[in-house]
Scaffold this active site. Structure first.
Site, PDB file in Angstrom:
ATOM      1  N   SER A   1      65.955  46.629  69.143  1.00  0.00           N
ATOM      2  CA  SER A   1      64.958  47.328  69.964  1.00  0.00           C
ATOM      3  C   SER A   1      64.965  46.794  71.385  1.00  0.00           C
ATOM      4  CB  SER A   1      63.555  47.133  69.397  1.00  0.00           C
ATOM      5  OG  SER A   1      63.510  47.499  68.053  1.00  0.00           O
TER       6      SER A   1
HETATM    7  N1  SAH Z   1      64.486  43.461  64.338  1.00  0.00           N
HETATM    8  C1  SAH Z   1      65.869  43.853  64.437  1.00  0.00           C
HETATM    9  C2  SAH Z   1      66.001  45.346  64.590  1.00  0.00           C
HETATM   10  C3  SAH Z   1      66.989  45.899  63.644  1.00  0.00           C
HETATM   11  S1  SAH Z   1      66.993  47.649  63.480  1.00  0.00           S
HETATM   12  C4  SAH Z   1      66.571  43.075  65.534  1.00  0.00           C
HETATM   13  O1  SAH Z   1      65.927  42.321  66.272  1.00  0.00           O
HETATM   14  O2  SAH Z   1      67.791  43.209  65.641  1.00  0.00           O
HETATM   15  C5  SAH Z   1      66.162  47.867  61.947  1.00  0.00           C
HETATM   16  C6  SAH Z   1      66.797  47.264  60.740  1.00  0.00           C
HETATM   17  O3  SAH Z   1      66.022  47.662  59.616  1.00  0.00           O
HETATM   18  C7  SAH Z   1      68.215  47.717  60.434  1.00  0.00           C
HETATM   19  O4  SAH Z   1      69.051  46.602  60.423  1.00  0.00           O
HETATM   20  C8  SAH Z   1      68.118  48.358  59.051  1.00  0.00           C
HETATM   21  O5  SAH Z   1      69.236  48.111  58.228  1.00  0.00           O
HETATM   22  C9  SAH Z   1      66.871  47.694  58.511  1.00  0.00           C
HETATM   23  N2  SAH Z   1      66.217  48.360  57.390  1.00  0.00           N
HETATM   24  C10 SAH Z   1      65.987  49.685  57.189  1.00  0.00           C
HETATM   25  N3  SAH Z   1      65.352  49.888  56.018  1.00  0.00           N
HETATM   26  C11 SAH Z   1      65.150  48.645  55.468  1.00  0.00           C
HETATM   27  C12 SAH Z   1      64.581  48.177  54.251  1.00  0.00           C
HETATM   28  N4  SAH Z   1      64.048  49.004  53.337  1.00  0.00           N
HETATM   29  N5  SAH Z   1      64.569  46.849  54.019  1.00  0.00           N
HETATM   30  C13 SAH Z   1      65.098  45.978  54.909  1.00  0.00           C
HETATM   31  N6  SAH Z   1      65.676  46.356  56.055  1.00  0.00           N
HETATM   32  C14 SAH Z   1      65.700  47.678  56.336  1.00  0.00           C
END
Ligand code: SAH
Length: 249
Positions: free
Chosen positions: A96
């Protein structure tokens, strides 16, 4: 539960000031004063921009200024690490933009005097937000459903030696019962509904911040406060997060 490394909770200052190892981490052209990305001045500039955009929680701004975002992005993108932009982190996912990370954490902390207690993050991704959270919470439990990213986050975070960050591989829609109840829950992925497990695992007095699809079919930031009288839900601004998916992969 992930093993806790026995290191103090602090950034490795020596390593942070060391010359960049990868060619891609050379001073960015957008920082003409010759400031390398390892310079804290680059992050302070980002923090000033965040403050100008209205972010004001000193603890959040301090945390945003402390975590080296360029260590979490692909080498081809490091020059954009401190721009207010979301960036690809592999496997179709994105980190993000700083403004959104700071905004969500500011919401999490609203009304809290010191650090938050245990925080659950859904969607570790590259681990950047988990690192920021480690500065504002006593313990951070972060779940990722994609093995490749879980491992990438582990590798990225190794450098920082954050003893209070616990990385978990699993389906975050189920929360993480062992760490419950949580003072705060934050999701980096947006679903149609808020999973019941999150609401169950939130402490009374705790707050959940998550992107969720609203009645108009658009994603908006949702804040849920768990009060002694029950759940209080507030819908805030429109946002664009990757989808929340069930299961692991
Ligand atoms: N906070 C992260 C943002 C990653 S984007 C950062 O700083 O990089 C969101 C992430 O949520 C993705 O990697 C995706 O794979 C994950 N995601 C989606 N559904 C999920 C679930 N049910 N459990 C765990 N992770 C999930």
């Amino acid at each position: 539960m992930a093993q806790r490394p026995g290191f103090p909770i602090k950034l490795d200052k020596k390593a942070a000031n060391a010359p960049a190892k990868t060619p891609a981490a050379k001073p960015a052209p957008s920082h003409p004063q010759g400031l390398g990305l390892d310079s804290s001045a680059v992050r302070q500039r980002m923090v000033q921009k965040l403050a100008a955009q209205g972010l004001k929680d000193p603890m959040v701004l301090q945390a945003m200024g402390a975590v080296e975002r360029h260590r979490f992005v692909e080498s081809a993108l490091v020059n954009q690490a401190y721009e207010d932009t979301s960036l690809p982190i592999g496997l179709g996912q994105t980190i993000s933009k700083p403004n959104v990370v700071a905004r969500m954490i500011e919401l999490l902390r609203e009304g809290t005097a010191g650090k938050l207690g245990r925080v659950l993050e859904i969607g570790t991704g590259c681990g950047y937000q988990a690192a920021v959270l480690s500065h504002i919470a006593t313990e951070v439990y972060s779940i990722e459903r994609l093995k490749g990213l879980h491992e990438k986050a582990r590798a990225n975070l190794r450098h920082f030696r954050l003893a209070n960050v616990h990385l978990l591989f699993g389906d975050g829609m189920l929360g993480y019962e062992k760490g419950a109840p949580y003072a705060a829950i934050i999701s980096a992925a947006g679903g149609e509904n808020l999973p019941q497990a999150w609401l169950d695992q939130l402490a009374v007095g705790g707050r959940l911040v998550a992107p969720t699809v609203t009645v108009n079919g658009q994603q908006a930031l949702m804040v849920v406060d768990k009060t002694p009288q029950g759940l209080k839900q507030t819908v805030l601004e429109a946002v664009h997060f990757v989808p929340l998916k069930s299961g692991i992969s």
